[in-house]
Design a protein around this motif. Structure first.
Motif, PDB file in Angstrom:
ATOM      1  N   ALA A   1      -0.249 -19.630 -16.550  1.00 24.34           N
ATOM      2  CA  ALA A   1       0.841 -18.732 -16.161  1.00 24.34           C
ATOM      3  C   ALA A   1       2.211 -19.369 -16.389  1.00 24.34           C
ATOM      4  O   ALA A   1       3.227 -18.672 -16.392  1.00 24.34           O
ATOM      5  CB  ALA A   1       0.701 -18.345 -14.690  1.00 24.34           C
ATOM      6  N   LYS A   2       2.229 -20.693 -16.610  1.00 22.42           N
ATOM      7  CA  LYS A   2       3.485 -21.406 -16.873  1.00 22.42           C
ATOM      8  C   LYS A   2       3.637 -21.739 -18.350  1.00 22.42           C
ATOM      9  O   LYS A   2       4.551 -22.476 -18.729  1.00 22.42           O
ATOM     10  CB  LYS A   2       3.512 -22.699 -16.052  1.00 22.42           C
TER      11      LYS A   2
ATOM     12  N   ALA B   1      -1.400 -12.553 -21.212  1.00 18.61           N
ATOM     13  CA  ALA B   1      -2.862 -12.505 -21.042  1.00 18.61           C
ATOM     14  C   ALA B   1      -3.252 -12.821 -19.606  1.00 18.61           C
ATOM     15  O   ALA B   1      -4.154 -12.195 -19.046  1.00 18.61           O
ATOM     16  CB  ALA B   1      -3.533 -13.477 -22.007  1.00 18.61           C
ATOM     17  N   VAL B   2      -2.570 -13.782 -18.996  1.00 19.91           N
ATOM     18  CA  VAL B   2      -2.819 -14.078 -17.577  1.00 19.91           C
ATOM     19  C   VAL B   2      -2.453 -12.869 -16.725  1.00 19.91           C
ATOM     20  O   VAL B   2      -3.196 -12.477 -15.815  1.00 19.91           O
ATOM     21  CB  VAL B   2      -2.005 -15.306 -17.117  1.00 19.91           C
ATOM     22  N   ALA B   3      -1.316 -12.260 -17.032  1.00 19.75           N
ATOM     23  CA  ALA B   3      -0.836 -11.117 -16.251  1.00 19.75           C
ATOM     24  C   ALA B   3      -1.819  -9.955 -16.270  1.00 19.75           C
ATOM     25  O   ALA B   3      -1.912  -9.191 -15.304  1.00 19.75           O
ATOM     26  CB  ALA B   3       0.518 -10.659 -16.780  1.00 19.75           C
TER      27      ALA B   3
ATOM     28  N   LYS C   1      -5.470 -13.879  -8.724  1.00 16.55           N
ATOM     29  CA  LYS C   1      -5.123 -13.693  -7.320  1.00 16.55           C
ATOM     30  C   LYS C   1      -3.850 -12.856  -7.280  1.00 16.55           C
ATOM     31  O   LYS C   1      -3.000 -12.958  -8.177  1.00 16.55           O
ATOM     32  CB  LYS C   1      -4.892 -15.044  -6.641  1.00 16.55           C
ATOM     33  N   ASN C   2      -3.695 -12.018  -6.246  1.00 13.43           N
ATOM     34  CA  ASN C   2      -2.534 -11.122  -6.249  1.00 13.43           C
ATOM     35  C   ASN C   2      -1.200 -11.877  -6.222  1.00 13.43           C
ATOM     36  O   ASN C   2      -0.207 -11.422  -6.769  1.00 13.43           O
ATOM     37  CB  ASN C   2      -2.611 -10.096  -5.106  1.00 13.43           C
ATOM     38  N   TRP C   3      -1.184 -13.075  -5.609  1.00 15.01           N
ATOM     39  CA  TRP C   3       0.062 -13.844  -5.576  1.00 15.01           C
ATOM     40  C   TRP C   3       0.444 -14.355  -6.958  1.00 15.01           C
ATOM     41  O   TRP C   3       1.629 -14.466  -7.276  1.00 15.01           O
ATOM     42  CB  TRP C   3      -0.030 -15.007  -4.587  1.00 15.01           C
ATOM     43  N   LEU C   4      -0.572 -14.622  -7.792  1.00 16.41           N
ATOM     44  CA  LEU C   4      -0.280 -15.120  -9.128  1.00 16.41           C
ATOM     45  C   LEU C   4       0.203 -14.004 -10.034  1.00 16.41           C
ATOM     46  O   LEU C   4       1.219 -14.150 -10.726  1.00 16.41           O
ATOM     47  CB  LEU C   4      -1.524 -15.785  -9.730  1.00 16.41           C
ATOM     48  N   VAL C   5      -0.480 -12.882 -10.017  1.00 15.86           N
ATOM     49  CA  VAL C   5      -0.028 -11.764 -10.851  1.00 15.86           C
ATOM     50  C   VAL C   5       1.310 -11.243 -10.335  1.00 15.86           C
ATOM     51  O   VAL C   5       2.164 -10.804 -11.105  1.00 15.86           O
ATOM     52  CB  VAL C   5      -1.101 -10.644 -10.915  1.00 15.86           C
ATOM     53  N   GLY C   6       1.521 -11.349  -9.008  1.00 15.90           N
ATOM     54  CA  GLY C   6       2.814 -10.953  -8.441  1.00 15.90           C
ATOM     55  C   GLY C   6       3.941 -11.816  -8.965  1.00 15.90           C
ATOM     56  O   GLY C   6       5.047 -11.328  -9.239  1.00 15.90           O
ATOM     57  N   ARG C   7       3.667 -13.098  -9.143  1.00 20.41           N
ATOM     58  CA  ARG C   7       4.674 -14.009  -9.690  1.00 20.41           C
ATOM     59  C   ARG C   7       5.058 -13.592 -11.106  1.00 20.41           C
ATOM     60  O   ARG C   7       6.229 -13.679 -11.507  1.00 20.41           O
ATOM     61  CB  ARG C   7       4.106 -15.434  -9.688  1.00 20.41           C
TER      62      ARG C   7
ATOM     63  N   TRP D   1       1.066  -3.712  -3.632  1.00 16.90           N
ATOM     64  CA  TRP D   1       1.959  -2.549  -3.573  1.00 16.90           C
ATOM     65  C   TRP D   1       3.410  -2.988  -3.397  1.00 16.90           C
ATOM     66  O   TRP D   1       4.325  -2.325  -3.888  1.00 16.90           O
ATOM     67  CB  TRP D   1       1.532  -1.596  -2.456  1.00 16.90           C
ATOM     68  N   LYS D   2       3.620  -4.098  -2.744  1.00 17.17           N
ATOM     69  CA  LYS D   2       4.988  -4.623  -2.601  1.00 17.17           C
ATOM     70  C   LYS D   2       5.569  -4.939  -3.977  1.00 17.17           C
ATOM     71  O   LYS D   2       6.729  -4.599  -4.261  1.00 17.17           O
ATOM     72  CB  LYS D   2       4.967  -5.882  -1.733  1.00 17.17           C
ATOM     73  N   MET D   3       4.773  -5.579  -4.831  1.00 17.24           N
ATOM     74  CA  MET D   3       5.245  -5.914  -6.169  1.00 17.24           C
ATOM     75  C   MET D   3       5.444  -4.657  -7.023  1.00 17.24           C
ATOM     76  O   MET D   3       6.374  -4.571  -7.819  1.00 17.24           O
ATOM     77  CB  MET D   3       4.249  -6.855  -6.858  1.00 17.24           C
ATOM     78  N   ARG D   4       4.555  -3.690  -6.838  1.00 19.54           N
ATOM     79  CA  ARG D   4       4.699  -2.431  -7.576  1.00 19.54           C
ATOM     80  C   ARG D   4       5.985  -1.711  -7.158  1.00 19.54           C
ATOM     81  O   ARG D   4       6.701  -1.154  -7.999  1.00 19.54           O
ATOM     82  CB  ARG D   4       3.496  -1.537  -7.315  1.00 19.54           C
TER      83      ARG D   4
END
Length: 228
Positions: free
Chosen positions: A105-106, A115-117, A123-129, A150-153
């Motif tokens: 992701a970095k 691709a990671v996204a 994990k939701n925290w990683l895709v959220g980042r 949903w917060k990220m959306r």
């Protein structure tokens, strides 16, 4: 059994034991501690070796020691920029392991982060980042991932950096897509889409018939603002 046969049998057993002992000794000599192999792969410039590790079949999960070692080494391979790009993308698309995906992701290449996204094992925290990534394609892929909170959306729907295409997608959540989604949360996202300056007229027209009164009111407000 004769004395000669007995002696031959004993010698054969001793010989086999010696061979096995020698093989074990040789294997132990060749075996690298995990930390040594990890650091070697992390700094390796051997693209062929790195590619082979990236594509290597994982040991059975029942062999916990071997499995843990393999996934740890994939972290080193994934975090090494000398690993061929196609192999880093492969790992980013297929790996379910957070330690490997965090490294990828970095990655400096947007195609790897994208691709990671899109990896549904995130994990939701990683895709959220990744919804905050500087590259629009990466952000869009993360917002389309079902693992995104949903917060990220909602933040994506509110963001002035979101383009019309991703807003079109977010406008369908809770209606055309994920119809069983929490009604309040999904309507908040669609309302935010309606109020976003980048929303397309086509999406705005679709939201005029939204089942949520709050969303319909937001559409009316947005239309009044555009008419000024």
């Amino acid at each position: 059994m004769t004395d000669e046969e007995s002696t031959t049998s004993t010698e054969g057993a001793e010989g086999a034991k010696s061979v096995k002992s020698a093989e074990s000794s040789e294997s132990a000599k060749d075996f690298e501690p995990l930390t040594v192999t990890y650091e070697r792969l992390r700094h390796s410039t051997d693209a062929a070796e790195l590619s082979e590790f990236a594509r290597r079949q994982l040991p059975d999960r029942d062999d916990q020691a071997a499995f843990s070692r393999a996934t740890a080494l994939l972290e080193a391979v994934g975090g090494n920029p000398n690993t061929p790009l196609e192999d880093r993308v492969f790992l980013a698309e297929t790996m379910p392991f957070p330690n490997v995906l965090v490294k990828l992701a970095k990655d400096p290449e947007a195609s790897v982060r994208k691709a990671v996204a899109g990896n549904t094992d995130d994990k939701n925290w990683l895709v959220g980042r990744l919804t905050k990534d500087p590259v629009p394609e990466v952000r869009d892929a993360a917002l389309r991932n079902k693992r995104t909170s949903w917060k990220m959306r909602l933040e994506g729907a509110q963001s002035p950096d979101s383009d019309a295409q991703i807003l079109d997608f977010l406008a369908t959540l809770g209606t055309e897509l994920e119809p069983d989604a929490p009604k309040v949360l999904s309507s908040m996202v669609r309302r935010a889409v309606a109020l976003n300056p980048n929303v397309s007229m086509q999406t705005l027209a679709k939201l005029e018939g939204d089942p949520s009164l709050e969303v319909r009111h937001a559409v009316e407000k947005r239309r009044r603002e555009r008419e000024k």
